[in-house]
Design an enzyme around this catalytic site. Structure first.
Site, PDB file in Angstrom:
ATOM      1  N   THR A 199       1.111  -1.195  -0.350  1.00 28.00           N
ATOM      2  CA  THR A 199      -0.107   0.391  -0.035  1.00 28.00           C
ATOM      3  C   THR A 199       1.090   1.262   0.157  1.00 28.00           C
ATOM      4  OG1 THR A 199      -1.731   1.196   1.254  1.00 28.00           O
ATOM      5  CG2 THR A 199      -0.411  -0.023   2.298  1.00 28.00           C
ATOM      6  N   ARG A 200       0.509   2.691  -0.496  1.00 32.43           N
ATOM      7  CA  ARG A 200       1.217   3.585  -0.461  1.00 32.43           C
ATOM      8  C   ARG A 200      -0.569   4.306   0.252  1.00 32.43           C
ATOM      9  NH1 ARG A 200      -0.355   3.867  -6.463  1.00 32.43           N
ATOM     10  NH2 ARG A 200      -1.460   5.194  -6.960  1.00 32.43           N
ATOM     11  N   HIS A 204      -8.404   2.579   4.487  1.00 33.75           N
ATOM     12  CA  HIS A 204      -9.604   2.939   4.569  1.00 33.75           C
ATOM     13  C   HIS A 204     -10.605   1.021   4.569  1.00 33.75           C
ATOM     14  CE1 HIS A 204      -9.519   6.713   4.876  1.00 33.75           C
ATOM     15  NE2 HIS A 204      -9.162   6.429   3.077  1.00 33.75           N
ATOM     16  N   HIS A 207     -10.132  -1.373   2.132  1.00 35.18           N
ATOM     17  CA  HIS A 207      -8.757  -2.366   2.336  1.00 35.18           C
ATOM     18  C   HIS A 207      -8.488  -3.516   3.715  1.00 35.18           C
ATOM     19  CE1 HIS A 207      -7.414   1.826   0.811  1.00 35.18           C
ATOM     20  NE2 HIS A 207      -7.493   1.231  -0.191  1.00 35.18           N
ATOM     21  N   ARG A 293      -8.436  -3.560  -6.956  1.00 33.28           N
ATOM     22  CA  ARG A 293      -8.198  -2.961  -8.016  1.00 33.28           C
ATOM     23  C   ARG A 293      -7.310  -1.877  -8.230  1.00 33.28           C
ATOM     24  NH1 ARG A 293     -12.614   1.623  -7.239  1.00 33.28           N
ATOM     25  NH2 ARG A 293     -11.386   1.950  -5.650  1.00 33.28           N
TER      26      ARG A 293
END
Length: 389
Positions: A199-200, A204, A207, A293
């Site tokens: 992740t960057r 939320h 996720h 996605r």
């Protein structure tokens, strides 16, 4: 893989390019008499990844034959899968200054003590147009990865690395685990199967949902946020880390999940970067890897699920890590829970979905997004950060 064995690193050997203390002293003395090359922040991140084995089996910056092989086939010359070249750029003036030196001392961009010695095997001209199209699928200079490519030097210095010391950091120190250290942590916890999550962004509810879906079928979860260079409008890493810590305190099982940072710079290469991210997480000891996605995407350069589909271009088992593909998820008011298009039969108006722009506008105005979209603890951290700007 036997019952008690961990997943093998890519290529079979976990590389460690860090000199011992005795070697470091000799290398430091040698480096003092070598021409120096200042390394950009992005390539400094690659140097660190090479040093600790995150880019196993690579032992240095790649030469011209591997460079073209990767662009043409997504494989090294040896036949091993590899999707993005790892190169050290230099401009014409810098190459001239190196002359015919057999070795060069590498320093951080701002100077300072040498971090590594590179045994120069060749200096070659990179094909920026080909690299842009192969890696990024575009030559649009507005693409941040393409811009970084064209801002870099036209030549590449290749060779084996011996690292005197890692680039210095003063942030996230408890979370800066090497692949050897994450593997040891998994073993200590008794985890045989581990899913990695790249992740960057802040995490939320969507996720969190896909991470926990994945955690239902494996022993452990590694949330592995990227903390190298990102776009200027991405949420800063220190703010993101506060969000991860708040979530892990309140919503994740402490014996089944952990956070460690991934020192890479972001390429925004979409599908090819998804492959690269998966290989790296395999080196960190993950057996599974979540691809969601628009993984590693930016703007509208890639199709929503291109990063999932590219894995089909490799032979079964060739990458050695199992991907878990997830669609966009959301809270459905009628389902009364988190869902995705695969599991929810209801219409768009029943789903709590917000655009990134809408969320940012709400946070800047000091307004929490709905708790079905983001945990209140995360929203409050982001509001505090955005209203300080």
């Amino acid at each position: 893989m036997s019952d008690n064995a961990q997943i093998a690193p890519h290529g079979g050997t976990l590389v460690n390019l860090l000199a011992t203390s005795a070697e470091a002293e000799g290398l430091g003395a040698e480096a003092a008499n070598l021409p120096t090359l200042a390394v950009s922040d992005r390539e400094l991140a690659d140097l660190e990844m090479l040093a600790v084995g995150a880019l196993s089996p690579l032992t240095g910056f790649q030469g011209e034959a591997d460079y073209h092989s990767i662009l043409d086939t997504m494989h090294l010359q040896s036949g091993l899968a590899w999707s993005i070249p790892v190169t050290l750029s230099v401009d014409e003036e810098g190459a001239h200054r190196l002359g015919g030196a057999e070795a060069v001392a590498l320093t951080a961009g701002g100077g300072g003590d040498p971090l590594a010695v590179l045994r120069v095997s060749e200096i070659y001209r990179r094909d920026k147009a080909k690299e842009a199209q192969s890696v990024y699928r575009t030559d649009d200079i507005e693409h941040p990865g393409v811009k970084a490519l064209y801002d870099a030097g036209d030549l590449c210095v290749a060779g084996e690395l011996k690292v005197i010391s890692l680039p210095p950091h003063d942030d996230f120190l408890p979370y800066r685990l090497t692949p050897a250290e994450t593997r040891a942590a998994f073993a200590a916890r008794g985890w045989k199967t581990v899913v990695g999550f790249q992740t960057r962004n802040p995490i939320h509810r969507a996720h969190e949902y896909i991470q926990k879906c994945a955690l239902e079928i494996v022993d452990g979860l590694l949330v592995h946020p990227l903390v190298g260079a990102t776009k200027g409008d991405d949420v800063p890493a220190d703010v993101r880390m506060q969000c991860y810590e708040a979530l892990f305190e309140g919503y994740y099982p402490k014996d089944r999940a952990m956070v460690s940072v991934f020192p890479a710079a972001m390429r925004y290469a979409g599908p090819r970067e998804a492959i690269w991210h998966a290989i790296c997480r395999k080196n960190y000891g993950c057996t599974h890897f979540i691809v969601g996605r628009d993984h590693a995407g930016v703007g509208s350069y890639y199709g929503t699920y291109d990063a999932q589909q590219i894995f089909r271009e490799f032979e079964p088992g060739e990458l050695g890590i199992q991907t878990l593909n997830f669609e966009h998820s959301f809270w459905c008011n009628r389902c009364e829970g988190m869902a995705s298009p695969k599991t929810c039969p209801h219409a768009e108006e029943d789903r709590v979905s917000l655009s990134g722009t809408k969320v940012r506008d709400m946070l800047r105005a000091g307004e929490r997004p709905p708790q079905e979209f983001s945990r209140p603890e995360v929203a409050d951290i982001l509001i505090a950060a955005m209203t300080e700007q």
